[in-house]
Scaffold this motif. Sequence first.
Motif, short mmCIF file in Angstrom:
data_model
loop_
_atom_site.label_atom_id
_atom_site.label_comp_id
_atom_site.label_asym_id
_atom_site.label_seq_id
_atom_site.Cartn_x
_atom_site.Cartn_y
_atom_site.Cartn_z
N ASN A 1 0.83 -1.21 0.00
CA ASN A 1 0.00 0.00 0.00
C ASN A 1 0.87 1.26 0.00
O ASN A 1 0.59 2.22 -0.73
N LYS A 2 1.93 1.26 0.80
CA LYS A 2 2.86 2.40 0.82
C LYS A 2 3.46 2.63 -0.56
O LYS A 2 3.51 3.76 -1.05
N LYS A 3 3.93 1.56 -1.19
CA LYS A 3 4.54 1.67 -2.52
C LYS A 3 3.54 2.21 -3.53
O LYS A 3 3.88 3.07 -4.35
N LEU A 4 2.31 1.72 -3.46
CA LEU A 4 1.29 2.18 -4.40
C LEU A 4 0.94 3.65 -4.18
O LEU A 4 0.70 4.38 -5.14
N LYS A 5 0.94 4.08 -2.92
CA LYS A 5 0.68 5.50 -2.64
C LYS A 5 1.79 6.38 -3.21
O LYS A 5 1.52 7.45 -3.78
N GLU A 6 3.04 5.93 -3.07
CA GLU A 6 4.16 6.68 -3.63
C GLU A 6 4.05 6.74 -5.15
O GLU A 6 4.26 7.79 -5.76
N GLU A 7 3.71 5.61 -5.75
CA GLU A 7 3.56 5.57 -7.21
C GLU A 7 2.42 6.48 -7.65
O GLU A 7 2.52 7.17 -8.67
N LYS A 8 1.35 6.50 -6.87
CA LYS A 8 0.21 7.37 -7.18
C LYS A 8 0.63 8.83 -7.17
O LYS A 8 0.25 9.62 -8.06
N LYS A 9 1.43 9.21 -6.17
CA LYS A 9 1.92 10.59 -6.09
C LYS A 9 2.75 10.93 -7.33
O LYS A 9 2.61 12.02 -7.90
N LYS A 10 3.62 10.01 -7.74
CA LYS A 10 4.44 10.24 -8.93
C LYS A 10 3.57 10.41 -10.17
O LYS A 10 3.81 11.29 -10.99
N VAL A 11 2.58 9.56 -10.32
CA VAL A 11 1.70 9.62 -11.49
C VAL A 11 0.90 10.91 -11.49
O VAL A 11 0.71 11.54 -12.54
N GLU A 12 0.43 11.32 -10.31
CA GLU A 12 -0.32 12.58 -10.22
C GLU A 12 0.57 13.76 -10.59
O GLU A 12 0.13 14.68 -11.29
N ALA A 13 1.82 13.74 -10.13
CA ALA A 13 2.75 14.81 -10.48
C ALA A 13 3.01 14.82 -11.99
O ALA A 13 3.05 15.89 -12.62
N GLU A 14 3.16 13.64 -12.56
CA GLU A 14 3.38 13.52 -14.00
C GLU A 14 2.15 14.02 -14.77
O GLU A 14 2.28 14.67 -15.81
N LEU A 15 0.97 13.74 -14.23
CA LEU A 15 -0.27 14.20 -14.86
C LEU A 15 -0.34 15.72 -14.86
O LEU A 15 -0.71 16.34 -15.87
N LYS A 16 0.02 16.32 -13.73
CA LYS A 16 0.04 17.79 -13.66
C LYS A 16 1.03 18.34 -14.67
O LYS A 16 0.76 19.33 -15.36
N TRP A 17 2.20 17.73 -14.76
CA TRP A 17 3.24 18.17 -15.68
C TRP A 17 2.75 18.02 -17.13
O TRP A 17 3.01 18.88 -17.96
N SER A 18 2.01 16.94 -17.40
CA SER A 18 1.54 16.72 -18.77
C SER A 18 0.49 17.74 -19.20
O SER A 18 0.28 17.96 -20.39
N ASP A 19 -0.18 18.38 -18.25
CA ASP A 19 -1.16 19.42 -18.57
C ASP A 19 -0.51 20.77 -18.81
O ASP A 19 -1.15 21.69 -19.31
N LEU B 1 1.92 23.74 -20.40
CA LEU B 1 2.31 24.13 -21.76
C LEU B 1 3.74 23.71 -22.06
O LEU B 1 4.06 23.35 -23.20
N GLU B 2 4.59 23.73 -21.06
CA GLU B 2 5.99 23.34 -21.26
C GLU B 2 6.09 21.89 -21.73
O GLU B 2 6.86 21.56 -22.64
N TYR B 3 5.30 21.03 -21.11
CA TYR B 3 5.32 19.61 -21.48
C TYR B 3 4.81 19.42 -22.91
O TYR B 3 5.40 18.68 -23.69
N ILE B 4 3.70 20.07 -23.20
CA ILE B 4 3.12 19.94 -24.54
C ILE B 4 4.11 20.42 -25.59
O ILE B 4 4.31 19.77 -26.62
N GLU B 5 4.76 21.55 -25.33
CA GLU B 5 5.75 22.08 -26.27
C GLU B 5 6.93 21.11 -26.43
O GLU B 5 7.39 20.85 -27.54
N LYS B 6 7.40 20.57 -25.31
CA LYS B 6 8.53 19.64 -25.36
C LYS B 6 8.19 18.40 -26.18
O LYS B 6 8.97 17.96 -27.03
N GLN B 7 7.01 17.83 -25.95
CA GLN B 7 6.58 16.64 -26.70
C GLN B 7 6.41 16.94 -28.18
O GLN B 7 6.77 16.14 -29.03
#
Length: 126
Positions: free
Chosen positions: A73-91, A93-99
């Motif tokens: 459960n701890k590992k999954l929570k950490e992974e969830k935080k990483k994915v949420e941060a990545e999701l914010k980053w993907s929204d 403009l910098e990310y969109i421009e880079k991609q």
Amino acid sequence: MSEKSKIISLADERKKKKKNPEREEISARRRDYNKKKRNKKLLIVVGIVLVLVIVLRPIISLYMDRSKLQEENKKLKEEKKKVEAELKWSDSLEYIEKQAREKLNLYMPGEKIFVFDEDKKEKEKK
């Protein structure tokens, strides 16, 4: 024979004479009864231990599973935080421009693009 040895031998003879078959039977019964009593106690102790093992084994197993699940459960929570941060980053403009630049080879209007042919450089080095 000495006096002492005579007394001892007389005492032994008296003991032999005093042996009563009824008494021997009674003492044999007592021994059997005591044996049965000890066996009964041993059987009860073994039964209690067996019941405890049967009852406690699943509890211990569940406790161990619980600790493993808590770690997962701890590992999954950490992974969830990483994915949420990545999701914010993907929204962003910098990310969109880079991609767009990296994957689609797009560029902003007015930008000058320089293309270097790395294959030529490698051939020249050889």
